[in-house]
Write a protein that holds these residues in place. Sequence first.
Motif, short mmCIF file in Angstrom:
data_model
loop_
_atom_site.label_atom_id
_atom_site.label_comp_id
_atom_site.label_asym_id
_atom_site.label_seq_id
_atom_site.Cartn_x
_atom_site.Cartn_y
_atom_site.Cartn_z
N TYR A 140 0.84 -1.21 0.00
CA TYR A 140 0.00 0.00 0.00
C TYR A 140 0.87 1.26 0.00
N ARG A 141 1.94 1.23 0.79
CA ARG A 141 2.85 2.37 0.85
C ARG A 141 3.51 2.61 -0.50
N MET A 142 3.92 1.54 -1.18
CA MET A 142 4.57 1.68 -2.48
C MET A 142 3.67 2.41 -3.46
N VAL A 143 2.40 2.01 -3.53
CA VAL A 143 1.48 2.64 -4.46
C VAL A 143 1.27 4.10 -4.08
N ARG A 144 1.10 4.36 -2.79
CA ARG A 144 0.81 5.71 -2.33
C ARG A 144 2.01 6.65 -2.47
N GLU A 145 3.18 6.20 -2.01
CA GLU A 145 4.34 7.10 -1.93
C GLU A 145 5.05 7.27 -3.26
N HIS A 146 4.84 6.35 -4.21
CA HIS A 146 5.53 6.46 -5.50
C HIS A 146 4.59 6.83 -6.64
N GLY A 147 3.41 7.33 -6.28
CA GLY A 147 2.52 7.92 -7.27
C GLY A 147 1.97 6.95 -8.29
N LEU A 148 1.78 5.71 -7.94
CA LEU A 148 1.18 4.76 -8.87
C LEU A 148 -0.33 4.90 -8.86
N PRO A 149 -0.99 4.62 -9.99
CA PRO A 149 -2.47 4.65 -9.97
C PRO A 149 -3.01 3.59 -9.04
N ASP A 150 -4.15 3.88 -8.43
CA ASP A 150 -4.75 2.93 -7.49
C ASP A 150 -5.24 1.69 -8.22
N PRO A 151 -4.87 0.51 -7.74
CA PRO A 151 -5.41 -0.72 -8.30
C PRO A 151 -6.69 -1.11 -7.56
N VAL A 152 -7.29 -2.20 -7.96
CA VAL A 152 -8.29 -2.85 -7.11
C VAL A 152 -7.53 -3.87 -6.27
N TRP A 153 -7.84 -3.91 -4.99
CA TRP A 153 -7.05 -4.71 -4.05
C TRP A 153 -7.73 -6.05 -3.75
N ASN A 154 -6.88 -7.07 -3.57
CA ASN A 154 -7.33 -8.39 -3.08
C ASN A 154 -8.55 -8.89 -3.85
N VAL A 155 -8.31 -9.28 -5.09
CA VAL A 155 -9.41 -9.71 -5.95
C VAL A 155 -9.16 -11.12 -6.48
N ASP A 156 -10.24 -11.74 -6.95
CA ASP A 156 -10.19 -12.99 -7.69
C ASP A 156 -10.54 -12.69 -9.14
N LEU A 157 -9.87 -13.39 -10.05
CA LEU A 157 -10.19 -13.27 -11.47
C LEU A 157 -10.86 -14.55 -11.95
N ARG A 158 -11.88 -14.38 -12.81
CA ARG A 158 -12.55 -15.52 -13.44
C ARG A 158 -12.83 -15.19 -14.90
N ALA B 9 13.82 -2.63 -1.30
CA ALA B 9 14.00 -1.96 -2.59
C ALA B 9 12.64 -1.51 -3.13
N MET B 10 11.90 -0.76 -2.33
CA MET B 10 10.55 -0.36 -2.71
C MET B 10 10.54 0.50 -3.97
N GLU B 11 11.48 1.43 -4.07
CA GLU B 11 11.52 2.31 -5.25
C GLU B 11 11.74 1.50 -6.53
N GLN B 12 12.62 0.52 -6.45
CA GLN B 12 12.89 -0.32 -7.62
C GLN B 12 11.64 -1.11 -8.02
N GLN B 13 10.92 -1.65 -7.04
CA GLN B 13 9.70 -2.41 -7.35
C GLN B 13 8.62 -1.50 -7.92
N ALA B 14 8.54 -0.27 -7.43
CA ALA B 14 7.58 0.69 -7.99
C ALA B 14 7.90 0.97 -9.46
#
Length: 362
Positions: A247-265, A333-338
Amino acid sequence: MNHNTPLSPRPLSHLSDAQPRVLSTSQLRAHGVANAEINQQCRPGGAWQQFLPGVCLLHPGPPTSEERLHAVLMYAARSSLREPAPRGQGIPAQPAATEPGAQEPPTPQRYPDAMITGLAALALYGFSSAPSLLSLDRIDVLVPRLRRLRSTGCARIVRTPALPKPEQVTGLPVAPVPRALADAVAELSEAGIVRRLLTEAVRGGHCEPTAVVRELTQARLLNRPHVADAVDTLLAEGRAIAEDHLYRMVREHGLPDPVWNVDLRLPGGPHLGGLDAYWPEQAVALELDTRAPRQGPWQDDDALWSEYARKREHLERLGITVIHVTPRKLRDAMEQQAAVVRTALMAACDRDPAAYVVVLPR
């Protein structure tokens, strides 16, 4: 003077004032102290005491915690601690201080094939849930399986077919945290203590949950109900910390918000798997890799990875980009993963559209 001539009091006085105040009998002999003098000094009421077999404490009072640790390591490694010195001389003088900016000479391994483990090691690492060193009746020391040693006094011998690489803590060789935890848990029967130790290991950033579970599995400790329950708490704690970092990575590195904890079908079709984060417009999925070997020591990382690989291949055949992130990488390495996530999102416009999938809350 022949080899049996008694030594003058001067070398013994020098030894009594030397640091450290723990020496093996072989070290004392190498410094010119005869066996008769060692025995004389270690008699009841003498200036020294034999603290462990082959290890002398050079004062009559109780040992400090540091002296106990050195004594246990010396006992476990004493066969490798013969230090030749000219006959009849005391402890050699300390080397001159290194000049500022000069490179210090390499230090030889002080206690080869021996390291502190168990609760004593956790105390050295600063675990608040571990007992203090002074309160421990025994200190665990890890040695190779074929060493001919027995537990005695405050030294408890723990054997292993392959020694891990020790950490240096306050100048002492100490088993890595996951191994020290496993050796401590092997001797504990109280569920609350086990749970607190494992939780502190993860919450305090000492190690990853998967490393702890791997050591517990190899030690065949997961068949104990109180250990299995503590591991469930450990894994939940580790996942919660990893999710917070995500959550911090998305928030602090300016990534667009995803949908969290989902199942795909697939529409009207099979379940494709759960994801920790998903960007539907870009068809980019992210999954935390929190694998932990639970079924037994025979299960290796390749087998554990197969489930992830099958899911990833299926999703990528549908045009969905899948990113696997480990808790360690998120932490260190949060910045690298972002940057990896951002690159995948930007590349979406250059790919063919992904297959339509149904996104459901998990």
